[in-house]
Write a protein that holds these residues in place. Structure first.
Motif, PDB file in Angstrom:
ATOM      1  N   ARG A  18       0.862  -1.178   0.000  1.00  0.00           N
ATOM      2  CA  ARG A  18       0.000   0.000   0.000  1.00  0.00           C
ATOM      3  C   ARG A  18       0.896   1.225   0.000  1.00  0.00           C
ATOM      4  N   HIS A  19       0.660   2.125  -0.943  1.00  0.00           N
ATOM      5  CA  HIS A  19       1.548   3.271  -1.041  1.00  0.00           C
ATOM      6  C   HIS A  19       1.195   4.335  -0.011  1.00  0.00           C
ATOM      7  N   LEU A  20       2.239   4.934   0.568  1.00  0.00           N
ATOM      8  CA  LEU A  20       2.021   5.869   1.659  1.00  0.00           C
ATOM      9  C   LEU A  20       1.335   7.138   1.183  1.00  0.00           C
ATOM     10  N   SER A  26      -3.099   3.842  -2.271  1.00  0.00           N
ATOM     11  CA  SER A  26      -3.646   2.747  -3.064  1.00  0.00           C
ATOM     12  C   SER A  26      -2.578   1.654  -3.115  1.00  0.00           C
ATOM     13  N   VAL A  27      -3.044   0.479  -3.455  1.00  0.00           N
ATOM     14  CA  VAL A  27      -2.111  -0.632  -3.572  1.00  0.00           C
ATOM     15  C   VAL A  27      -1.153  -0.336  -4.708  1.00  0.00           C
ATOM     16  N   PHE A  28       0.096  -0.655  -4.568  1.00  0.00           N
ATOM     17  CA  PHE A  28       0.948  -0.565  -5.744  1.00  0.00           C
ATOM     18  C   PHE A  28       1.765  -1.828  -5.934  1.00  0.00           C
TER      19      PHE A  28
END
Lengths: 447, 357
Positions: A243-245, A249-251
């Motif tokens: 999960r991107h900070l 969103s998920v990356f």
């Protein structure tokens, strides 16, 4: 409300889609994912009333779209194709106005209302400034934005996008997707989009479907679908999913398929932390080294990477100084290593012990490398203690390298030397490390 | 460009359509008048106007034609006017079907004779010439031959319920070759009739009478009007069949309607004058270069341009050989190609940047 109900499509006798079902409601942004040839475009074609399925049905608000007239469908559903080859040089505005076709009767000319809708669509897609230019003289990205404007001019309830961003640069990609997302949320549009870029899908889709060889592999919310297991299952690629900070969103970071490099029978121990070892871990593994690391705090980036790459690590509790127990376990690991690498990790009182651990390696004449990409002064938070330890290490024979590439070069050389030593005097080498004995793995957590 | 500017440019562009059509119609009228003056017999303009005025109901009472000889009446009304009107009708018909074919096929090489229509008409005409049928029967045979060839091509190309344009194109070429082979065979065995066949194949108006025109006018009128209803669909087809479908065009049906009507129009036209080349291929291109690709204006503008072009070519054909032999006249088909091709090349070279098909 769009329902895809048990759809099966064939080209000749070859099944391209098999038993695909999908239910999408207003405001959903659905990504259709899958490798080439998995049937994504075919699915979009069958939904857009272009390719009639051999079995199953596409229901638009409970009406079979293949029973509706094409103009009826076009009022509710717009398609942005992968590629548009436009026969004559129509002006961009003409092309957008063609989107009004399903709303016009045969003998009607475009009204002021049609013009206003086309203008709005072109303003939204940032294409109004070249409205009068011939479409065939526009760049690929400009053209694609005009095509999206045309789709918006249809005032659809459902928008189908078939890899719509292939021709666009990064800022255009984001602007267009932000726009589509906004319409999806505000106007309760249904968006179905084929993506090759999993990260774009992750960023914009609320749910997704992964196709494999014409069948649904997995469907659900984007977080459920985009897991490294699913990505491996469908694309046959290892990937880090996090999960991107910033974007929350998920990356997905796909890892290049493991090169079939020979195993080098050579263990490298990394003293790293704070992400300074992450890239190196993967490279060393790809090069055929076996890798260990420590001491790392749990939740540290390097620790998480190691966990993902299945690298043995000595760990310490999060945000805690290295305890004696962890230090000892680390020393055990170092004793088993043929080489030790110290990355440009910042040092505080919490991890100062790791520098002491490096001494152990040098005492045993294990080749030790120090990557000094960042000068120690800027990452020493121990009032010079770390710097002092480092210079001691160098005096003891630690080799300083400028960066990762130089390190790799050195490692190869040194490994070659080791091989010779090993081949010729394996016995002798064994005796040069007197304490090297099979030991129990105390405190070592293999995760 | 500001918002208002774009919109006013657009509205200027569309409002110019009516003006374009009007100007072209005026040009056509002038060309027709001038063309009436052209010929072996010298008839002054005043007399021509008087003769024409006599034909118009209500107005004829005011026209004094007492000074005009009755032979002039006959030359204008029975010889020159029918072939000029035939030129107008045929030119408009060939240009209209050319526009339709190029639009449907998205192919610059498409012309009115694409679907075997020309070969079918040629076969019908050659058969009736060789077997000594009269002129009326020749016309019927050419018309039926053309329609027969078109249906043959269309049905061979059918794949399930769809008719892909590439197959149509290839089948059209194949059927064309096959039928022309039969025509060539007929030419070989034609003997004294060879001259007639060759003249018919080149195309010309030398034998046209009013009755011919009346017999084909309904087909041409219905066909062009019906095809024009689908002008906007032709625009959408330029985006590709799949996109047109997604924008609400019933592609297969529209394609069939357009091709059938266009072929009917071509068949009717060639049945009275033979295979006049160039008009169906080049007039749509030339018109598109000047006024743009929107079929709603391209279609009528091409028709009028085609009419003007053919009337002018026919006038040239009538007089160009007169200095050498008063009775010799060139078939108009030769003139259309000799005059049209260089003109097209010049125009194309000037504007080729803005031209992409």
């Amino acid at each position: 409300m769009l329902n895809v109900d048990g759809v099966e499509c064939r080209y000749g006798s070859a099944k391209v889609l098999e038993d695909v079902s999908l239910s999408v409601k207003e405001g959903d942004f659905v990504g259709i994912l899958g490798p080439n040839g998995s049937g994504k475009t075919t699915l979009l074609k069958s939904i857009s009333r272009t390719l009639k399925p051999h079995r199953g049905a596409i229901l638009l608000d409970k009406a079979d779209i293949y029973a509706l007239k094409s103009a009826e469908v076009a009022k509710q559903l717009a398609v942005v194709p992968q590629d548009s080859n436009i026969g004559f040089s129509f002006a961009a505005l003409d092309v957008v106005l063609m989107g009004r076709n399903p709303h016009m009767s045969r003998f009607q000319m475009e009204s002021g209302k049609d013009m206003a809708i086309a203008r709005k669509a072109m303003m939204l897609t940032n294409t109004w400034q070249f409205a009068e230019r011939p479409i065939n003289e526009l760049s690929g990205g400009e053209k694609q934005r005009v095509i999206i404007a045309r789709a918006l001019a249809q005032e659809p309830k459902i928008l189908l996008l078939d890899e719509p961003l292939t021709h666009l640069d990064i800022i255009n990609q984001l602007e267009i997707m932000d726009l589509v997302k906004e319409l999806c949320v505000k106007e309760k549009l249904i968006v179905l989009a084929v993506f090759h870029d999993l990260n774009l899908a992750a960023r914009y889709c609320t749910s997704a479907m992964m196709l494999k060889k014409g069948k649904v592999f997995v469907a659900g919310s984007i977080v459920e679908v985009l897991t490294s297991e699913n990505i491996r299952g469908v694309f046959n690629v290892n990937a880090i999913v996090q999960r991107h900070l910033v974007t929350n969103s998920v990356f997905v970071i796909p890892l290049s398929p493991q090169k079939p490099s020979q195993s080098r029978q050579c263990a490298v121990h990394l003293i790293c932390g704070a992400g300074t070892g992450t890239a190196l871990m993967k490279i060393l593994l790809d090069e055929g080294y076996s890798v260990t690391a420590g001491v790392l705090n749990v939740l540290d980036t390097d620790s998480e990477t190691a966990q993902f790459l299945k690298i043995p690590v000595t760990t310490e509790a999060p945000f805690s100084p290295i305890t004696e127990k962890a230090h000892k376990a680390n020393l055990d690991m170092i004793r088993k290593a043929s080489m030790v690498v110290l990355t440009s990790v910042p040092f505080g009182y919490g991890n100062l012990q790791n520098l002491e651990a490096a001494k152990e390696a040098l005492l045993r004449e294990v080749p030790t490398f120090v990557i000094e990409e960042i000068p120690m002064e800027t990452r020493d938070f121990t009032q010079g203690k770390a710097a002092k330890l480092l210079s001691e290490l160098k005096k003891m024979g630690a080799v300083s390298v400028k960066n990762q590439n130089e390190l790799l070069e050195r490692l190869h050389v040194s490994e070659e030397k080791l091989k010779i030593v090993k081949d010729d005097t394996a016995e002798l080498l064994y005796h040069m490390r007197p304490e090297e004995k099979p030991k129990q793995k105390t405190g070592e957590k293999t995760v | 460009m500001s918002t208002d500017e774009v919109e006013s440019t657009y509205s200027r562009r569309t409002s110019r359509w009516k003006l374009t059509v009007l100007l072209l119609l005026v040009a056509l009228f002038v060309v027709v008048l001038v063309s009436l003056n052209v010929g072996y017999a010298q008839i002054p303009f005043g007399n021509i106007l008087a003769i024409l005025g006599k034909q118009i109901p209500f107005l004829n009472g005011f026209v004094d034609s007492s000074l005009v000889s009755s032979s002039d009446f006959a030359i204008i009304l029975q010889i020159r006017l029918p072939r000029i009107i035939a030129g107008v009708v045929v030119g408009a018909a060939l240009a209209a079907s050319g526009v339709v074919y190029q639009g449907v096929f998205k192919n610059p090489m498409a012309d009115s004779y694409l679907l075997g229509v020309s070969a079918g008409a040629a076969l019908g005409a050659s058969l009736s010439i060789v077997f000594g049928a009269g002129l009326g029967l020749l016309q019927v045979a050419a018309f039926l031959g053309a329609l027969f060839a078109m249906f043959l091509v269309y049905n061979i190309s059918r794949v399930g319920s769809r008719v892909p344009v590439t197959t149509l194109l290839l089948c059209g070429i194949a059927v064309n070759f096959f039928l022309y082979a039969i025509v060539a065979l007929l030419q070989v065995i034609a003997g004294d009739q060879l001259h007639s066949i060759v003249f018919w194949l080149i195309g010309g108006f030398s034998n046209v009478q009013w009755s011919h025109i009346w017999s084909v006018l309904p087909f041409i009128t219905i066909g062009t009007v019906a095809a024009y209803f689908y002008a906007r669909d032709l625009n959408l087809l330029a985006l590709g069949e799949e996109t047109a479908q997604n924008l609400g065009v019933n592609v297969e049906r529209v394609k069939m309607i357009l091709l059938v009507f266009a072929s009917m129009v071509t068949a009717a036209a060639v049945s009275i004058c033979g295979l006049i080349g160039f008009v169906g291929l080049m007039i749509p291109h030339i018109t598109r270069l000047v006024i743009g690709p929107d079929h709603r204006i391209l279609f009528p503008a091409s028709m009028i341009t085609g009419a003007i072009f053919l009337v002018v070519c026919d006038a040239i054909a009538r007089v160009i050989a007169t200095p050498f032999a008063s009775t010799l006249e060139l078939p108009v088909g030769i003139v259309t190609m000799l005059a049209g091709a260089p003109f097209f090349i010049i125009l194309f070279r000037k504007k080729k940047q803005s031209y992409a098909l």
